[in-house]
Enzyme design. Structure first.
Site, mmCIF file in Angstrom:
data_model
loop_
_atom_site.group_PDB
_atom_site.id
_atom_site.type_symbol
_atom_site.label_atom_id
_atom_site.label_comp_id
_atom_site.label_asym_id
_atom_site.label_seq_id
_atom_site.Cartn_x
_atom_site.Cartn_y
_atom_site.Cartn_z
ATOM 1 N N GLY A 126 40.926 22.900 -13.483
ATOM 2 C CA GLY A 126 39.966 23.450 -12.530
ATOM 3 C C GLY A 126 38.655 22.710 -12.612
ATOM 4 N N PRO A 127 37.695 23.116 -11.766
ATOM 5 C CG PRO A 127 36.427 24.306 -10.232
ATOM 6 C CD PRO A 127 37.769 24.238 -10.844
ATOM 7 N N PRO A 128 34.684 21.558 -13.210
ATOM 8 C CG PRO A 128 33.160 19.810 -12.989
ATOM 9 C CD PRO A 128 34.286 20.471 -12.304
ATOM 10 N N GLY A 129 32.905 23.136 -15.939
ATOM 11 C CA GLY A 129 31.978 24.225 -16.288
ATOM 12 C C GLY A 129 32.469 25.626 -16.000
ATOM 13 C CE LYS A 132 38.337 22.740 -17.078
ATOM 14 N NZ LYS A 132 37.260 23.113 -16.162
ATOM 15 C CB THR A 133 35.448 24.240 -23.726
ATOM 16 O OG1 THR A 133 35.604 23.113 -22.898
ATOM 17 C CG2 THR A 133 35.345 23.820 -25.161
ATOM 18 C CG HIS A 345 16.417 13.633 5.609
ATOM 19 N ND1 HIS A 345 17.158 12.492 5.787
ATOM 20 C CD2 HIS A 345 17.170 14.434 4.824
ATOM 21 C CE1 HIS A 345 18.297 12.598 5.143
ATOM 22 N NE2 HIS A 345 18.324 13.779 4.533
ATOM 23 C CD GLU A 346 15.418 17.438 2.705
ATOM 24 O OE1 GLU A 346 16.346 18.252 2.847
ATOM 25 O OE2 GLU A 346 15.564 16.333 2.137
ATOM 26 C CG HIS A 349 19.794 18.205 5.730
ATOM 27 N ND1 HIS A 349 21.017 17.674 6.053
ATOM 28 C CD2 HIS A 349 19.205 17.307 4.889
ATOM 29 C CE1 HIS A 349 21.150 16.498 5.442
ATOM 30 N NE2 HIS A 349 20.065 16.253 4.743
#
Ligand code: ATP
Length: 519
Positions: A126-129, A132-133, A345-346, A349
């Site tokens: 699965g995705p990081p963080g 799992k550990t 630019h912002e 978005h």
């Protein structure tokens, strides 16, 4: 290494002083005449201590992974995990699934009498963080097993045979210290699919892992837990029954789990009344457990910095921004022209996100953070597990809206859209290669097709991103006054929150015939 250098420096000074004093004993000079024997002894003793310290300080780079290094027998407790399931928030179904393995370790004779075999390998992916550990440590903690951590990358070596030897040593140690949990993080580093391009050392290391997993018998209570972000890269042989046969997906937490994770990570922190953990959990859709833990910690650090006794919602909001957007630059030296570009630019978005309703815009800012000169903080309004083609298209449109706004207002484009372009291209690539959402048809493309047809794929990706870019320009052109109003407000106030953005939108519910051009 650094410590050894410092000791070496003092040792050299000590040796120079000691030898000068010895020389002085044989050939007395005026300079040292008022030094007593006691003073000289102090210098010699200090030099001797430095010499002993220097010899005993280990400077060798670690040649073997930490878990495999030959350590002095200082007791086995150091490899025990003090993490239990109480420390793992949410993930209830996974904890339930692991309960059986835990019971097996704790009451192995009961299962053996029945002829049941202990599961050898569990694979978390699965995705990081996402914990799992943490889960692997909790299994070790719940069973009071030895926890042996190794990262897949530690086994990747240039010299043939070294990685394989490390795997052997790791399993030997696990068997000796059973019951034990071997946790191999980033297992894809050694367990990637073998093909013509893979090298001999890698293949040998993977083969050794397979041999070890087949080799230990069920009387030895050793469980191997692997973790990866990319299960699709793993070799089939590793996934077959008898090896990593239990695959458990550990995904990003849902709202309930986010609340529980925040509770775990704030339980020893003084929170004031303004904090509503539920509300924070609601607005942090898509964040991982590690990010939430980081936010709770950052909030505490910010409160200490402000000399506060309690953490308030202000610190939490600042921590969310810190974790998601990076460190705020205190004295940015951004040119006026660049600030205008960033504001436009912002604004692009934010405008397109709000019009297409892709996400809830919580804040727009042109205060530089990390590497970004500005950012839009936004979260989806609800938990989503499936996305439609239109929604993916809208996401790309929002990502390209910053560049589109720059082009429409300044008739020039800048390098500021680099990250947006990467993200937009990634989504388009997934649409073409994995989701069957392009003119190539309703099919997923395998690695071989992708490798030999990169031009065709690139054309398809371009078709999608070009169409989305045109769409972004169209929306911005139709709402140019609104865009300029947002950009001008940003230039004036540097940040706009969601309420203020709503107010600006309200003004333009009926388009006005005129509005200020950019200042
Ligand atoms: P990676 O794939 O990058 O190795 P991971 O999935 O192994 O990441 P962990 O290292 O287990 O992630 O999680 C990092 C930190 O995030 C943990 O130490 C913990 O503080 C926090 N965390 C993540 N998930 C949870 C959870 N479910 N409950 C409590 N804390 C969590």
């Amino acid at each position: 290494m650094k410590k050894k250098k410092v000791i070496f420096l003092f040792l050299v000074l000590g040796l120079i002083a000691s030898f000068t004093l010895i020389y002085d004993a044989f050939f007395p000079t005026e300079s040292f005449s008022n030094l007593r024997l006691g003073d000289k002894l102090v210098v010699w003793v200090i030099t001797l201590i430095l010499l002993i310290l220097y010899i005993n300080t280990d400077s060798n780079p670690q040649l073997v992974p930490s878990v495999l290094s030959i350590e002095k027998d200082t007791g086995r407790e150091r490899d025990k995990s003090d993490i239990s399931f109480k420390d793992v928030a949410g993930l209830e179904e996974i904890k339930e699934e692991l309960q059986e393995t835990i019971d097996f370790i704790n009451n192995s004779t009961k299962y053996r009498k029945m002829g049941a075999k202990i599961p050898k390998g569990i694979l978390f992916y699965g995705p990081p963080g996402t914990g799992k550990t943490l889960l692997a440590k909790a299994v070790a903690g719940e069973t009071n097993s030895t926890f042996l951590y190794a990262s897949g990358a530690e086994f990747v070596e240039k010299y043939v045979g070294v990685g394989a030897k490390r795997v052997r040593t790791l399993f030997e140690r696990a068997k000796k210290e059973a019951p034990s949990i071997i946790f191999i993080d980033e297992i894809d580093a050694i367990g990637a699919k073998r093909n013509l391009e893979s090298n001999k050392e890698k293949d040998q290391t993977l083969n050794q892992l397979l041999v070890e997993m087949d080799g230990f018998n069920t009387n030895e209570t050793v469980i191997v837990i692997g973790a990866t972000n990319r299960i699709d890269l793993l070799d089939e042989a590793l996934l077959r029954p008898g090896r990593f046969d239990r695959h458990i997906y550990v995904g990003n937490p849902n709202v309930k789990a986010r609340e529980q994770i925040l509770e775990v990570h704030t339980r020893n922190k003084p929170l004031d009344k303004s904090i509503d953990i539920k509300a924070i959990a609601k607005k942090t859709i898509g964040l991982s457990g590690a990010q939430l833990a980081n936010i709770a910690n950052e909030a505490a650090i910010i409160a200490v910095r402000k000399n506060k006794n309690q953490i308030s919602i202000k610190e939490f909001d600042a921590a969310i921004e810190r974790v998601l957007a990076g460190l705020e630059l205190k004295n940015p030296t951004v040119l006026k022209k660049e600030k205008e570009t960033v504001a436009v630019h912002e604004a692009g978005h934010a405008l397109v996100s709000k019009i297409l309703g892709t996400d809830i815009v919580q804040k727009i800012s042109i205060v530089p953070r990390g590497q970004a000169l500005g950012y839009v903080l936004k979260f989806p309004d609800e938990e989503r597990y499936l996305l439609t083609k239109s929604e993916l298209n809208n996401k790309i449109t929002c990502l390209l809206a910053g560049r589109a706004a720059e082009e429409l207002v300044f008739k020039e484009i800048t390098t500021g859209a680099k990250d947006d372009l990467n993200k937009a291209t990634d989504i388009a690539r997934e649409m073409v290669c994995s989701y069957g959402m392009s003119d190539l048809g309703t099919m997923a493309l395998d690695e071989v097709f992708i490798k030999y047809n990169s031009d065709i794929i690139r054309r398809e990706i371009k078709k999608i991103t070009d169409a989305r870019y045109d769409e972004a320009k169209k929306i911005i052109e139709e709402n140019k006054y609104l865009l300029l109003h947002i950009a001008n407000t940003l230039l004036e106030k540097e940040t706009i929150d969601s309420d203020e953005l709503d107010k600006i939108f309200k003004i333009y519910e009926k388009p006005l015939p005129c509005a200020n051009e950019i200042n």
